[in-house]
Write a protein that holds these residues in place. Structure first.
Motif, PDB file in Angstrom:
ATOM      1  N   PRO A 139     104.157 -17.062  37.173  1.00  0.00           N
ATOM      2  CA  PRO A 139     104.546 -18.062  36.165  1.00  0.00           C
ATOM      3  C   PRO A 139     105.456 -17.543  35.052  1.00  0.00           C
ATOM      4  N   GLN A 140     105.344 -16.268  34.682  1.00  0.00           N
ATOM      5  CA  GLN A 140     106.133 -15.744  33.569  1.00  0.00           C
ATOM      6  C   GLN A 140     107.540 -15.307  33.984  1.00  0.00           C
ATOM      7  N   VAL A 141     107.857 -15.396  35.252  1.00  0.00           N
ATOM      8  CA  VAL A 141     109.145 -14.898  35.757  1.00  0.00           C
ATOM      9  C   VAL A 141     110.149 -16.040  35.845  1.00  0.00           C
ATOM     10  N   ARG A 142     111.366 -15.729  35.446  1.00  0.00           N
ATOM     11  CA  ARG A 142     112.485 -16.663  35.579  1.00  0.00           C
ATOM     12  C   ARG A 142     113.583 -15.973  36.371  1.00  0.00           C
ATOM     13  N   LEU A 143     114.139 -16.673  37.335  1.00  0.00           N
ATOM     14  CA  LEU A 143     115.313 -16.173  38.060  1.00  0.00           C
ATOM     15  C   LEU A 143     116.521 -16.811  37.406  1.00  0.00           C
ATOM     16  N   VAL A 144     117.391 -15.970  36.870  1.00  0.00           N
ATOM     17  CA  VAL A 144     118.536 -16.485  36.134  1.00  0.00           C
ATOM     18  C   VAL A 144     119.799 -15.728  36.531  1.00  0.00           C
ATOM     19  N   SER A 145     120.909 -16.371  36.296  1.00  0.00           N
ATOM     20  CA  SER A 145     122.201 -15.724  36.511  1.00  0.00           C
ATOM     21  C   SER A 145     122.496 -14.806  35.331  1.00  0.00           C
ATOM     22  N   SER A 146     123.516 -14.016  35.474  1.00  0.00           N
ATOM     23  CA  SER A 146     123.921 -13.116  34.383  1.00  0.00           C
ATOM     24  C   SER A 146     124.257 -13.897  33.121  1.00  0.00           C
ATOM     25  N   ILE A 147     124.983 -14.989  33.276  1.00  0.00           N
ATOM     26  CA  ILE A 147     125.364 -15.767  32.082  1.00  0.00           C
ATOM     27  C   ILE A 147     124.141 -16.399  31.437  1.00  0.00           C
ATOM     28  N   GLU A 148     123.174 -16.830  32.238  1.00  0.00           N
ATOM     29  CA  GLU A 148     121.946 -17.388  31.659  1.00  0.00           C
ATOM     30  C   GLU A 148     121.172 -16.313  30.893  1.00  0.00           C
ATOM     31  N   LEU A 149     121.158 -15.096  31.414  1.00  0.00           N
ATOM     32  CA  LEU A 149     120.503 -13.990  30.716  1.00  0.00           C
ATOM     33  C   LEU A 149     121.201 -13.724  29.380  1.00  0.00           C
ATOM     34  N   ILE A 150     122.508 -13.683  29.390  1.00  0.00           N
ATOM     35  CA  ILE A 150     123.261 -13.429  28.160  1.00  0.00           C
ATOM     36  C   ILE A 150     123.016 -14.537  27.141  1.00  0.00           C
ATOM     37  N   ASN A 151     123.046 -15.793  27.606  1.00  0.00           N
ATOM     38  CA  ASN A 151     122.780 -16.907  26.688  1.00  0.00           C
ATOM     39  C   ASN A 151     121.400 -16.768  26.049  1.00  0.00           C
ATOM     40  N   TRP A 152     120.409 -16.344  26.848  1.00  0.00           N
ATOM     41  CA  TRP A 152     119.068 -16.156  26.309  1.00  0.00           C
ATOM     42  C   TRP A 152     119.027 -14.984  25.331  1.00  0.00           C
ATOM     43  N   LEU A 153     119.730 -13.896  25.648  1.00  0.00           N
ATOM     44  CA  LEU A 153     119.764 -12.757  24.734  1.00  0.00           C
ATOM     45  C   LEU A 153     120.390 -13.129  23.392  1.00  0.00           C
ATOM     46  N   GLN A 155     120.356 -16.215  22.095  1.00  0.00           N
ATOM     47  CA  GLN A 155     119.463 -17.178  21.423  1.00  0.00           C
ATOM     48  C   GLN A 155     118.130 -17.205  22.175  1.00  0.00           C
ATOM     49  N   PRO A 156     117.304 -16.161  21.993  1.00  0.00           N
ATOM     50  CA  PRO A 156     116.052 -16.079  22.736  1.00  0.00           C
ATOM     51  C   PRO A 156     115.070 -17.200  22.350  1.00  0.00           C
ATOM     52  N   GLU A 157     114.394 -17.711  23.356  1.00  0.00           N
ATOM     53  CA  GLU A 157     113.352 -18.700  23.177  1.00  0.00           C
ATOM     54  C   GLU A 157     112.141 -18.249  23.975  1.00  0.00           C
ATOM     55  N   GLY A 158     110.967 -18.497  23.462  1.00  0.00           N
ATOM     56  CA  GLY A 158     109.752 -18.159  24.193  1.00  0.00           C
ATOM     57  C   GLY A 158     109.596 -19.050  25.418  1.00  0.00           C
ATOM     58  N   LEU A 159     108.785 -18.586  26.367  1.00  0.00           N
ATOM     59  CA  LEU A 159     108.529 -19.381  27.564  1.00  0.00           C
ATOM     60  C   LEU A 159     107.718 -20.605  27.207  1.00  0.00           C
TER      61      LEU A 159
END
Length: 159
Positions: A139-153, A155-159
């Motif tokens: 449940p805590q794992v997200r599969l994301v693209s590189s751009i999605e990872l960068i966007n999260w980095l 503007q990080p948001e909790g799960l």
């Protein structure tokens, strides 16, 4: 020759440019192999395939090409190595786990693969499918693209 004692300047920060690391894979040690679906002794087996392999650390550069081609892994060996490596991240420092994939390794007609004997493109595709299913079962794992990872980095948001 490069002077190894030289203090190299840090790489400067450039707005909008990100570097996403590819971490090493770690082959399960003997006492963990069976937990990952392969017989004990995988590291020694890989040493026979490539005499440069470091049995003690079990480290392999983090690209699928190295597992499928350089070490000619079977589907089960690939899954054991990637899952074990992922677990080291997930149950360790929780650093994002990056997986570098080469699409040509999964298509039967896109590349001459005569020297890969332990798997075929169907085995490799099935391994990826099983890997994705395994990741998505946590449940805590997200599969994301590189751009999605960068966007999260940025503007990080909790799960």
């Amino acid at each position: 020759l490069m002077n190894r004692n030289h203090d190299y300047p840090q790489i400067a920060s450039h707005s909008g440019i990100w570097e996403i690391p590819l971490y090493v894979f770690i082959v399960p040690p003997d006492n963990e192999c069976e937990n990952y679906g392969v017989p004990s002794g995988l590291r020694n087996k890989l040493k026979k395939r490539d005499d440069k392999f470091d049995v003690k650390s079990g480290k392999i550069s983090g690209l699928d090409y190295n597992l499928w081609v350089i070490y000619d892994m079977t589907k089960d060996e690939f899954l054991a190595t990637v899952k074990y490596s992922f677990d080291k991240h997930f149950y360790g420092n929780r650093a994002p786990f990056t997986l570098g994939l080469h699409p040509f390794l999964y298509h039967p007609e896109s590349w001459s693969q005569d020297h890969i004997t332990a798997s075929n493109s169907d085995d490799r595709k099935l391994a990826l499918k099983e890997l994705v299913e395994h990741f998505l079962s946590i449940p805590q794992v997200r599969l994301v693209s590189s751009i999605e990872l960068i966007n999260w980095l940025e503007q990080p948001e909790g799960l």
